[in-house]
Design a protein around this motif. Structure first.
Motif, PDB file in Angstrom:
ATOM      1  N   ASP A  88      -5.400  -7.582  -7.460  1.00 18.92           N
ATOM      2  CA  ASP A  88      -5.793  -6.195  -7.704  1.00 18.92           C
ATOM      3  C   ASP A  88      -4.763  -5.215  -7.160  1.00 18.92           C
ATOM      4  N   SER A  89      -4.203  -5.527  -5.974  1.00 22.64           N
ATOM      5  CA  SER A  89      -3.225  -4.619  -5.379  1.00 22.64           C
ATOM      6  C   SER A  89      -1.975  -4.519  -6.244  1.00 22.64           C
ATOM      7  N   GLU A 128       2.207   1.753  -3.432  1.00 22.53           N
ATOM      8  CA  GLU A 128       1.136   2.211  -4.329  1.00 22.53           C
ATOM      9  C   GLU A 128       0.901   3.709  -4.166  1.00 22.53           C
ATOM     10  N   ARG A 138      -4.621  -4.101 -20.908  1.00 17.53           N
ATOM     11  CA  ARG A 138      -4.615  -3.288 -19.694  1.00 17.53           C
ATOM     12  C   ARG A 138      -3.607  -2.141 -19.749  1.00 17.53           C
ATOM     13  N   MET A 171      -0.071  -0.119 -12.386  1.00 22.80           N
ATOM     14  CA  MET A 171      -0.710   0.947 -13.150  1.00 22.80           C
ATOM     15  C   MET A 171      -0.180   2.314 -12.728  1.00 22.80           C
ATOM     16  N   ASN A 172      -0.100   2.550 -11.415  1.00 22.38           N
ATOM     17  CA  ASN A 172       0.415   3.834 -10.922  1.00 22.38           C
ATOM     18  C   ASN A 172       1.857   4.062 -11.369  1.00 22.38           C
ATOM     19  N   GLN A 203      -1.848  -5.014  -9.484  1.00 22.09           N
ATOM     20  CA  GLN A 203      -2.210  -4.297 -10.705  1.00 22.09           C
ATOM     21  C   GLN A 203      -2.274  -2.794 -10.461  1.00 22.09           C
ATOM     22  N   LEU A 204      -2.744  -2.391  -9.278  1.00 23.60           N
ATOM     23  CA  LEU A 204      -2.828  -0.961  -8.974  1.00 23.60           C
ATOM     24  C   LEU A 204      -1.437  -0.350  -8.880  1.00 23.60           C
ATOM     25  N   GLU A 218       1.545   6.700  -6.879  1.00 21.05           N
ATOM     26  CA  GLU A 218       0.451   7.617  -7.228  1.00 21.05           C
ATOM     27  C   GLU A 218       0.866   9.067  -7.006  1.00 21.05           C
ATOM     28  N   GLU A 232       0.824  -1.208   0.000  1.00 23.58           N
ATOM     29  CA  GLU A 232       0.000   0.000   0.000  1.00 23.58           C
ATOM     30  C   GLU A 232       0.858   1.258   0.000  1.00 23.58           C
TER      31      GLU A 232
END
Length: 618
Positions: free
Chosen positions: A398-399, A355, A445, A405-406, A401-402, A359, A352
């Motif tokens: 999902d974590s 992530e 994606r 992505m960021n 992938q996030l 971001e 987290e």
């Protein structure tokens, strides 16, 4: 006479039984627990009685538990104030009371102002009052505007000051104090005495005497129907236990939670945060692993770091010109980038935290000047590339992938308008960057992130691309061309931008794909139609006409004969329309609210003039 008194006693006893039942019911419905819950309800009964006696018996003043707690909050007695705070805190953890409390408190600004003013009560006697005031403010923050409350932000910021730091001294600036060492020695001796074997033995003896072991119960008694019924009744009417304190009870954690929720709720709250003296610096300091806080555990430190990253990410995502100013103010902190690099590089950092850091960097990278500054810290780009390209990043969680992505979005923004950043990415060891990007273009994606990165690699690092890189780029030409046929909006802008760079770096392969695939005329017609259908620029894809005109230029520069085909489909007329309708908005890559970000060095009008010139030659 005696009989009458007896009857009255019996009636009073009956009413007392009913009162007991109602009080227990009220305790449970209000979310109270423990002896305190019984005390609150008893006080409430006395309060209601007094209110009834003040008014007419048949028309008593309207009251309820929430008004009762608010009245206690505003009393002159610290004890009653604490009772009021604890009751409100209980209500805020239980629906529908939570909604009712928020509505009542946010309606009365004076009550909220009094509540926030309690955050300045730093005396030891008011410690609990301040703590519960912070908890309630945190619950209200999602629906609170602090602008009408003078000095509110500074009072909230004061919660971040309660963690004392190590007394770190600079030998060139500070003088040492021998008394400190002596005090520490005395404290150490005291601790040794408290943990002596004799004292431990005495503690064990006291516990043994006061808490005897449970004796085995009789099986018949356990199976007794009457006993089971009694236990059910006792459980139903017993007072629930009070909820224990949580890891978020530390004042700085509550302070960060309040700030985070305030920033999420209202832009004016963000403005107040930016104006509060020294507040941004305090928030950034909590992102460091080398914190100077001493009376704080690892759990609290992680909570503070997470809250600070979430708050900074929220502030950095602020739109408009104020957002630009706010991002600039945050990035002026000298230790920000080293702190973020350490979080990304530290294997002990949670998923987290990484992530949130990715971001945050993505939000900062929207500003060109900041993007160049980040590029001078290779560790940040290296860790972002690892998150985006590593084998572990391909996890379906999902974590994961996030984070991927960021990280990918941050890299894409960092690559724009920055030769240095592109060269740093291309030189990162352990990856064949161009090949990795071309593989991603085949997947859905991350297709557009990879396309944007590849476009900028071709634009800013063409001289560093090897033959193997150029081959990989030529292999995706057909897929990119086919994608342009169906894409719209931002996706179309990204793919046309990549296609124009493919045409620029491997012109022969690009021309061969158009001819052999028999899609040349269809592709040129698509470019003309896309240009005509995007005559009004939008904030979502302000550069779509720019990339189309650039593509037209590259195609005619590599093969002047393409001008005939463009003329066949009336490209000149489309260019004349663009020339008459150029907008300042098209000089920017992105828009954040009404603020344009990453301004192009060449205006669109100059590109149109160049395209017209090439078509005239054809």
């Amino acid at each position: 006479m005696v009989l009458g008194q007896g009857i009255l006693y019996i009636v009073a006893g009956i009413f007392d039984i009913f009162s007991f039942i109602l009080r227990r019911l009220l305790i449970r419905r209000a979310g109270f627990g423990g002896p305190s819950g019984v005390k609150y309800v008893n006080l409430y009964y006395a309060y209601v009685f007094d209110r009834c006696m003040e008014g007419a018996m048949l028309g008593p003043k309207k009251t309820n538990l929430i008004i009762f707690a608010m009245d206690y909050l505003k009393s002159n007695s610290p004890k009653m104030q604490l009772y009021g705070l604890k009751m409100l805190h209980n209500f805020l953890r239980k629906e529908p009371l939570r909604t009712m409390v928020i509505l009542e408190l946010t309606t009365y600004t004076k009550t909220v102002a009094f509540l926030i003013n309690m955050l300045s009560w730093t005396s030891e006697e008011a410690k609990d009052i301040r703590s519960f005031a912070a908890k309630i403010t945190a619950e209200l923050a999602e629906n609170l505007r602090v602008v009408p409350i003078p000095g509110a932000m500074q009072l909230i910021a004061s919660l971040l000051d309660t963690v004392q730091g190590h007394n770190i001294k600079n030998p060139l600036l500070d003088t040492g104090s021998p008394e400190t060492k002596q005090d520490n020695l005395i404290q150490q001796v005291g601790r040794n005495e408290l943990t002596s074997p004799v004292l431990k033995w005495l503690k064990q003896m006291v516990l043994y005497c006061l808490i005897p072991r449970d004796e085995p119960t009789n099986m018949d008694e356990q199976n007794s129907h009457i006993l089971r019924c009694w236990r059910k009744i006792a459980k139903h009417w017993s007072v629930p236990e009070e909820e224990p304190s949580t890891d978020q009870d530390l004042s700085p954690v509550q302070g960060m939670l309040i700030l985070e929720r305030l920033a999420t709720f209202d832009l004016e709250n963000c403005i107040e945060i930016s104006r509060a003296t020294g507040l941004i610096s305090k928030i950034v300091e909590f992102t460091s692993n080398r914190t100077a806080m001493k009376n704080i555990g690892e759990t609290h430190e992680t909570l503070l770091k997470r809250s600070s990253l979430k708050l900074l990410a929220r502030l950095a995502s602020t739109k408009g010109k104020f957002g630009v100013t706010l991002r600039q103010k945050i990035t002026e902190h000298l230790f920000l980038w080293s702190n973020l690099a350490e979080i990304l590089d530290n294997r002990g950092s949670s998923q987290e935290l990484r992530e949130l850091t990715a971001e945050l960097i993505r939000n900062f990278a929207m500003d060109g000047n900041v993007s160049n500054e980040i590029g001078h810290i290779p560790m940040i780009i290296s860790r972002l590339m690892h998150a985006f390209l590593s084998q572990g990043a391909s996890s379906s969680a999902d974590s994961d992938q996030l984070l991927r992505m960021n990280a990918g979005q941050a890299l894409a923004l960092l690559a724009m308008e920055s030769v240095n950043n592109c060269l740093v990415m291309l030189a990162e060891p352990g990856y064949v960057f161009i090949k990795e990007l071309t593989i991603m273009i085949h997947s859905g994606r991350y297709r557009y992130i990879a396309s944007s990165l590849l476009q900028n690699m071709c634009m800013h690092a063409q001289s560093e691309l090897g033959n193997s890189d150029l081959k990989e780029i030529s292999y995706i030409t057909r897929e990119v061309l086919e994608g342009i046929m169906d894409a719209e909006g931002t996706e179309l802008e990204v793919l046309v931008g990549l296609s124009s760079q493919i045409c620029n770096v491997v012109p022969d392969d690009f021309a061969r794909e158009l001819e052999h695939g028999q899609i040349k005329e269809r592709f040129i017609k698509r470019l003309v139609n896309a240009l005509n259908s995007n005559m009004i620029p939008t904030s979502h894809s302000p550069g779509i006409r720019r990339v189309i005109v650039e593509h037209v230029i590259y195609m005619m520069e590599c093969n002047p004969g393409n001008a005939d085909c463009f003329n066949k489909y009336l490209m000149m007329e489309a260019l004349l329309k663009v020339e008459r309708t150029t907008s300042r908005a098209e000089n920017y890559r992105f828009f954040s609210g009404d603020a344009g970000l990453m301004e192009h060095s060449i205006p669109l009008s100059a590109l149109v003039a160049r395209a017209k010139e090439l078509m005239g030659r054809g």
